[in-house]
Write an enzyme that holds these catalytic residues in place. Structure first.
Site, PDB file in Angstrom:
ATOM      1  N   CYS A 105      -2.125   6.504  -4.148  1.00  0.00           N
ATOM      2  CA  CYS A 105      -1.791   5.221  -3.519  1.00  0.00           C
ATOM      3  C   CYS A 105      -2.924   4.961  -2.544  1.00  0.00           C
ATOM      4  CB  CYS A 105      -0.455   5.255  -2.780  1.00  0.00           C
ATOM      5  SG  CYS A 105      -0.154   3.690  -1.927  1.00  0.00           S
ATOM      6  N   CYS A 108      -1.632   3.621   1.039  1.00  0.00           N
ATOM      7  CA  CYS A 108      -0.758   4.410   1.907  1.00  0.00           C
ATOM      8  C   CYS A 108      -0.268   5.644   1.176  1.00  0.00           C
ATOM      9  CB  CYS A 108       0.386   3.543   2.422  1.00  0.00           C
ATOM     10  SG  CYS A 108       0.926   2.373   1.195  1.00  0.00           S
ATOM     11  N   SER A 109       0.996   5.696   0.803  1.00  0.00           N
ATOM     12  CA  SER A 109       1.498   6.938   0.219  1.00  0.00           C
ATOM     13  C   SER A 109       2.647   6.693  -0.740  1.00  0.00           C
ATOM     14  CB  SER A 109       1.938   7.880   1.335  1.00  0.00           C
ATOM     15  OG  SER A 109       2.914   7.222   2.131  1.00  0.00           O
ATOM     16  N   CYS A 110       2.646   5.562  -1.454  1.00  0.00           N
ATOM     17  CA  CYS A 110       3.715   5.311  -2.431  1.00  0.00           C
ATOM     18  C   CYS A 110       3.736   6.447  -3.450  1.00  0.00           C
ATOM     19  CB  CYS A 110       3.477   3.981  -3.139  1.00  0.00           C
ATOM     20  SG  CYS A 110       3.486   2.585  -1.998  1.00  0.00           S
TER      21      CYS A 110
HETATM   22 FE    FE Z   1       1.673   3.181  -0.652  1.00  0.00          FE
END
Ligand code: FE
Length: 201
Positions: A105, A108-110
């Protein structure tokens, strides 16, 4: 920040409260941070990814399930009971000898929590997020994974709307193994694309 990215980030109020509570409880001697690390590690590396490993093992064992997973991963995964937060819309990408898939991602951190649990720290870290796109082959080498030069690497950028599950190639020597034994070969990293499935002992 993009509004289509709906998830925690390091400075959100909840994370700050959790950190403050952990600090106070530790200072009062009420908790042992190492014990908390063990719990978090359990969810990061054991409980969560086991769901994804079952999905992959079923796809390896059952061609009609693999076909369903390819066409409609959300429904195929939900049929095994793995639904919920950050796993609502899934796409499964299948590794082949020609193409290796890698998930990131970039914003971010999906991450597909319902099949992989909590994301590893490196997945959320800026170096991985930027370099997975710019230099995926170099990143894989740092994970100890050197692919043949002719293997293409396809990078998938997760969003809040769509999360990816890599279906690694079934390892040689795994013929005749039960679905349960196959699931034991499926590592978390192999479902992100930073590793391969283990070979049977
Ligand atoms: Fe994300």
């Amino acid at each position: 920040m993009s509004s289509d990215h709906d998830h925690d980030n390091e400075l959100d109020p909840m994370a700050a409260r959790v950190r403050a509570l952990e600090t106070i409880l530790t200072q009062k001697g009420l908790i042992d941070p190492a014990a908390i690390d063990v719990i978090v590690d359990t969810y990061e590396t054991k409980v969560g990814p086991r769901n994804g490993a079952k999905v992959v093992a079923k796809a390896w064992s059952d061609p009609s399930f693999a076909d369903w997973l390819r066409r409609d991963a959300t429904a195929a995964i939900a049929s095994l009971g793995f639904t919920g937060r950050q796993g609502e819309h899934m796409r499964a990408v299948f590794n082949t000898p020609d193409t290796h898939n890698l998930v990131v991602c970039t914003l971010c951190s999906c991450y597909p929590w319902s099949v992989l649990g909590l994301p590893p720290v490196w997945y959320k870290a800026p170096p991985y997020r930027s370099r997975a796109v710019i230099d995926p082959r170099g990143v894989l080498e740092e994970f100890g994974l050197t692919l043949p030069a002719e293997t293409k690497i396809r990078v998938w950028d997760s969003t809040a709307e769509l999360r990816y599950l890599v279906v690694p190639m079934r390892p040689l020597g795994s013929e005749g193994l039960s679905e349960e034994a196959l699931a034991d070969l499926v590592t978390r990293d192999s479902m992100i694309g930073t590793g391969l499935a283990r070979e049977p002992a």
